[in-house]
Design a protein around this motif. Structure first.
Motif, mmCIF file in Angstrom:
data_model
loop_
_atom_site.group_PDB
_atom_site.id
_atom_site.type_symbol
_atom_site.label_atom_id
_atom_site.label_comp_id
_atom_site.label_asym_id
_atom_site.label_seq_id
_atom_site.Cartn_x
_atom_site.Cartn_y
_atom_site.Cartn_z
ATOM 1 N N GLU A 1 44.775 46.391 48.373
ATOM 2 C CA GLU A 1 43.986 47.612 48.542
ATOM 3 C C GLU A 1 43.408 48.060 47.211
ATOM 4 O OE1 GLU A 1 44.436 52.199 50.222
ATOM 5 O OE2 GLU A 1 46.172 50.869 50.116
ATOM 6 N N GLN B 1 40.530 45.721 46.308
ATOM 7 C CA GLN B 1 39.329 45.921 47.117
ATOM 8 C C GLN B 1 38.614 47.223 46.777
ATOM 9 O OE1 GLN B 1 40.815 45.665 51.108
ATOM 10 N NE2 GLN B 1 41.417 43.512 50.873
ATOM 11 N N LYS B 2 39.339 48.157 46.179
ATOM 12 C CA LYS B 2 38.741 49.452 45.842
ATOM 13 C C LYS B 2 38.752 49.666 44.334
ATOM 14 C CE LYS B 2 40.150 51.479 50.247
ATOM 15 N NZ LYS B 2 40.916 52.554 50.908
#
Length: 219
Positions: A154, A157-158
């Motif tokens: 996560e 991806q961010k």
């Protein structure tokens, strides 16, 4: 139970282009194997050392730059001789084995030597001591590892949102705490370096190692 594969003679064209997947170590992806581009025929399997490995087999590369690369088959497939497959499991789950081997990749690479074509043997893999907690405990370890992997993914991806957080965690040698007595650490050579796929892999390997060790110690 481990077994190595084989390469049917390239000079016999009738051996290739069949519907039996034939994996080369370059096809390994450190995850689930869902696509193998090349195939061989039943005749090739009969007349070579290639063997059909069942769904769920854990594969490991033994030669060259891919030593320690892993994969889990999602369908039956053969491999070349540079790959070893665990096809049966006794007192160990496939994912626990997978994560244990992944966490020990550097050790396998070191055992391969530093020659032009480093390699390890099936015997080195088979003779590697693997700590075996009870099966329910192995499942708990797997769940914890995958929970942390999801967290790390996560962040990756961010990047625009979490890159600063990740750099601070790395700079302090800390990912997070999942129990009061467990601190996940990593060494960062450049605190100002952007989050990279290489650093993500390092963090994931660290997560595996620390979680397994922690559970074994507590047990």
């Amino acid at each position: 139970m481990w077994q190595s594969g084989g390469t049917p003679s390239r000079s016999n064209k009738s051996y290739y282009g069949g519907n039996i997947p034939w994996l080369k170590t370059g096809d390994l992806n450190d995850g689930l194997i869902t696509n193998i581009p090349e195939g061989i025929t039943e005749e090739a399997v009969t007349n070579s050392s290639a063997k059909i490995n069942p769904t769920g087999s854990v594969l490991m590369a033994m030669y060259g730059a891919t030593i320690g690369k892993l994969g889990i088959l999602t369908f039956p497939a053969t491999t070349n001789q540079a790959c070893c497959a665990c096809i049966e499991y006794y007192a160990i789950t496939q994912y626990y084995l997978f994560y244990f081997l992944l966490s020990h990749r550097d050790i396998f690479i070191a055992k391969g030597g530093g020659g032009a074509q480093p390699n390890i043997s099936k015997e080195i893999i088979v003779n590697t001591a693997i700590p075996l907690p009870p099966l329910p405990e192995q499942e708990r370890i797997i769940i914890e590892i995958e929970r942390w992997f999801a967290f790390i993914d996560e962040i990756e991806q961010k990047k625009p949102i979490y890159n600063l957080l990740l750099k601070r965690l790395k700079a302090r040698y800390l990912i997070w705490r999942y129990t009061a007595n467990l601190c996940l650490k990593t060494r960062m050579t450049n605190p100002h370096q952007n989050c990279s796929s290489a650093s993500i892999r390092v963090l994931k390997l660290l997560v595996i190692t620390r979680i397994i060790r922690s559970y074994l110690k507590d047990g």
